[in-house]
Each structure stands twice: as C-alpha cells, then as structure tokens.
Design an enzyme around this catalytic site. Structure first.
Site, PDB file in Angstrom:
ATOM      1  N   LYS A  71      36.765  41.099  52.038  1.00  0.00           N
ATOM      2  CA  LYS A  71      37.110  39.731  52.421  1.00  0.00           C
ATOM      3  C   LYS A  71      36.586  39.369  53.802  1.00  0.00           C
ATOM      4  O   LYS A  71      36.237  40.222  54.602  1.00  0.00           O
ATOM      5  CB  LYS A  71      38.612  39.523  52.266  1.00  0.00           C
ATOM      6  CG  LYS A  71      38.946  39.394  50.774  1.00  0.00           C
ATOM      7  CD  LYS A  71      40.272  38.813  50.461  1.00  0.00           C
ATOM      8  CE  LYS A  71      40.375  38.631  48.940  1.00  0.00           C
ATOM      9  NZ  LYS A  71      41.738  38.445  48.492  1.00  0.00           N
TER      10      LYS A  71
ATOM     11  N   ARG B 232      43.740  45.858  45.063  1.00  0.00           N
ATOM     12  CA  ARG B 232      42.749  45.198  44.200  1.00  0.00           C
ATOM     13  C   ARG B 232      41.392  45.307  44.891  1.00  0.00           C
ATOM     14  O   ARG B 232      41.188  44.711  45.949  1.00  0.00           O
ATOM     15  CB  ARG B 232      43.154  43.738  44.015  1.00  0.00           C
ATOM     16  CG  ARG B 232      42.220  42.921  43.132  1.00  0.00           C
ATOM     17  CD  ARG B 232      42.659  41.462  43.097  1.00  0.00           C
ATOM     18  NE  ARG B 232      41.785  40.668  42.261  1.00  0.00           N
ATOM     19  CZ  ARG B 232      40.622  40.178  42.653  1.00  0.00           C
ATOM     20  NH1 ARG B 232      40.192  40.373  43.879  1.00  0.00           N
ATOM     21  NH2 ARG B 232      39.882  39.469  41.815  1.00  0.00           N
TER      22      ARG B 232
HETATM   23  N1  HH2 Z   1      41.514  37.751  45.561  1.00  0.00           N
HETATM   24  C1  HH2 Z   1      40.525  37.168  44.854  1.00  0.00           C
HETATM   25  C2  HH2 Z   1      40.738  36.825  43.509  1.00  0.00           C
HETATM   26  N2  HH2 Z   1      41.925  37.074  42.902  1.00  0.00           N
HETATM   27  N3  HH2 Z   1      44.122  37.947  42.977  1.00  0.00           N
HETATM   28  C3  HH2 Z   1      45.120  38.520  43.675  1.00  0.00           C
HETATM   29  N4  HH2 Z   1      46.301  38.797  43.077  1.00  0.00           N
HETATM   30  N5  HH2 Z   1      44.970  38.871  44.989  1.00  0.00           N
HETATM   31  C4  HH2 Z   1      43.813  38.636  45.669  1.00  0.00           C
HETATM   32  O1  HH2 Z   1      43.739  38.953  46.883  1.00  0.00           O
HETATM   33  C5  HH2 Z   1      42.725  38.008  44.968  1.00  0.00           C
HETATM   34  C6  HH2 Z   1      42.923  37.669  43.594  1.00  0.00           C
HETATM   35  C7  HH2 Z   1      39.190  36.922  45.484  1.00  0.00           C
HETATM   36  O2  HH2 Z   1      38.308  37.982  45.307  1.00  0.00           O
HETATM   37  P1  HH2 Z   1      37.146  38.092  44.182  1.00  0.00           P
HETATM   38  O3  HH2 Z   1      37.718  38.216  42.812  1.00  0.00           O
HETATM   39  O4  HH2 Z   1      36.235  39.180  44.551  1.00  0.00           O
HETATM   40  O5  HH2 Z   1      36.335  36.769  44.341  1.00  0.00           O
HETATM   41  P2  HH2 Z   1      36.325  35.423  43.494  1.00  0.00           P
HETATM   42  O6  HH2 Z   1      37.661  34.786  43.572  1.00  0.00           O
HETATM   43  O7  HH2 Z   1      35.260  34.612  44.189  1.00  0.00           O
HETATM   44  O8  HH2 Z   1      35.997  35.766  42.081  1.00  0.00           O
END
Ligand code: HH2
Length: 270
Positions: free
Chosen positions: A212, A249
């Site tokens: 992040k 995660r």
């Molecule tokens: N962060 C992201 C997406 N979903 N869900 C939970 N529960 N907690 C988190 O911190 C969280 C989440 C963002 O990360 P990523 O999936 O890599 O990116 P994107 O939302 O652009 O797909």
C-alpha cells in the site's frame, strides 16, 4: 506463546488493480495464480473482480460475476481452501457463494445497499466488515478524523451490530480497519500502532497492508515502485500480527508465510 496468523492471498481478476491489474484477467492465468498462492502457503484466497483503488472505475455486477464466479468454481473444484469474494455488491457475493465461496469480504461493511446485511445472513457465509471513509473514487481526496482509532472502532462495532441484528452469526464476523481507504499516512500509522484496540472489539481482525501507498510515503526512494514495497509490507504485517491480527491479506504469500514462520518460532521459544 504462539498464535497462528492466517495468510490470505490476493487474486485480482481486474484490468486495473493498483498493484497487479490486468496480470491475471485471463481465466487460465487467474487459476494458475490462485493455485500458486495455495502452494506457497495461502490459508485463504481472496478473489476480487472490481478494483477499489482510488479513482478506479466502477464495474457492473454482471461483469464482476462473469470475472469472479468461474474462478471461484475452478478453485473450489481443485480443493477445499477457504475462498473469500472481495466485493461490495450483494448479487456478486450471492453468485460467488453459490460457486463455492466461504467468506464475503466487503470494503463497505455491508453498506452498499440496505438489503446487504439481510443477504449476508441469508447466505450464511463469514463476512469481513471493513472501514472506509467515503467511496473508492474520491476517498483519498481529503480524509479527515478527530480521532481515527476511536472512529474506526466505533464504526466497526456499529456495523458488526447491524450484521448481528440482521441475523449474521457473531462467530462469522471479521473486522478490518481498512488501511488506505480514506486515510492519510498518519491515520494508517495510528491504526497500525493501536490495532490492539480493534482486536479488543472481540472479533478476528483481517489486516491489508500489502504494497500500500503509505509504504512509499515512508520510503519514497525504494517504495515508489510496487516491487519495492515488500519489506515494508512485511514489517507492517508483522506489527499487525504482534497486535493480534488473525489474518494478513497479501500479494506476496511465500514471503509473508516465511516471515510469520520465523515470528512464530521466536514466540514459541519465549
Ligand atoms: N484492500 C484492497 C482491496 N480489498 N479488503 C479488505 N478486507 N482489506 C483491505 O485492506 C483491502 C481489501 C486493496 O488492495 P488490492 O486488492 O491489491 O487492490 P485493488 O482494490 O485495486 O484491487
């Protein structure tokens, strides 16, 4: 004393996720990636078909289901690893649970539509309730809190109560402080420094710090590139584990699993 902290491996079937968008959009690539994460030690897989990065474009429920449900079914056909569906839309959660998902990971904490809590109860799956200030498109514009830790805890407690009142079993609820979702660097650091307060609410806590942006803010030289954020992701993840997080995660499953093994072994030697 050792605790077993679970590793949730991220599988994004999106064209635009902030760290791996587009890489696993093709069904075969997505399944291969999911199976690789299981082999690397993922205890749970989190499948997401809509990016929540700041400024991301919304995706229709039909498109999300078309991307995610076949992958959920394909992973389920390969074994019994718990599968989580990362979506805010109840109809996507419903389709994913029908395809074999066990957990609804909702960045809006069942707040997308008024019927979301009742649908979660009806699905009977586990639910992750995450805190976000604002909505993905605009959340990083001007986040503001008087006391970020107290406000996030109050929100999560209230949403857990809403879920319970709608019929979700208490033991099926997870909480997540939502690192990076409508938060400045200082807000993220305060939540990580006081994660024990979120843990003290009495539900398992999921923590998402992997790759992040706050890591880049703390180390601009290395962290500007996403592949320069692994060490910072591990440091923040272990801080979360030490504060009592139940699961991390992450994108980098093998490295996180190794970090947790070493951390656990030190705990056991105490
Ligand atoms: N962060 C992201 C997406 N979903 N869900 C939970 N529960 N907690 C988190 O911190 C969280 C989440 C963002 O990360 P990523 O999936 O890599 O990116 P994107 O939302 O652009 O797909």
């Amino acid at each position: 004393m050792s605790r077993s902290v679970k590793v949730m491996g991220i599988v994004n079937v999106t064209p635009d996720s902030f760290s791996d968008g587009g890489r696993y959009l093709a069904p075969e690539a997505a399944l291969a990636h999911a199976l690789r994460l299981i082999a690397e030690g993922a205890d749970i897989l989190d499948i997401g078909a809509e990016s929540t990065r700041p400024g991301a474009d919304p995706v229709s429920a039909e498109e999300e289901i078309a991307r995610a449900a076949p992958l959920v079914a394909a992973v389920r056909a390969q074994g019994d690893v718990p599968i989580s569906i990362d979506t805010m839309k109840p109809e996507v959660a419903r389709a994913a649970v029908a395809a074999g998902a066990d957990i609804w990971n909702d960045v809006t904490a069942l707040g997308y539509s008024p019927d979301a809590p009742a649908i979660a109860a009806d699905l009977g799956c586990e639910v992750v309730l995450m805190h976000m200030q604002g909505e993905p498109r605009t959340m990083q514009a001007d986040p503001h809190y008087d006391d970020v830790v107290a406000e996030v805890c109050a929100f999560l407690q209230a949403r857990a109560q809403v879920a319970i009142d709608a019929g979700v079993a208490r033991e099926k609820i997870w909480l997540d402080p939502g690192i990076g979702f409508g938060k400045r660097v200082e807000h993220n650091l305060a939540l990580l420094a006081h994660l024990d307060k979120v843990v003290a609410l009495g539900f398992p806590v999921l923590l998402g710090v992997s790759r992040k942006r706050f890591i880049a803010a703390l180390d601009p030289a290395e962290g500007a590139a996403l592949d320069g954020r692994l060490a910072g992701s591990l440091a923040a993840g272990l801080a979360g584990a030490a504060a009592g997080a139940a699961a991390l995660r992450v994108h980098d499953v093998a490295q996180t699993a190794q970090a947790l093994k070493v951390w656990n072994a030190i705990g056991e030697a105490r």
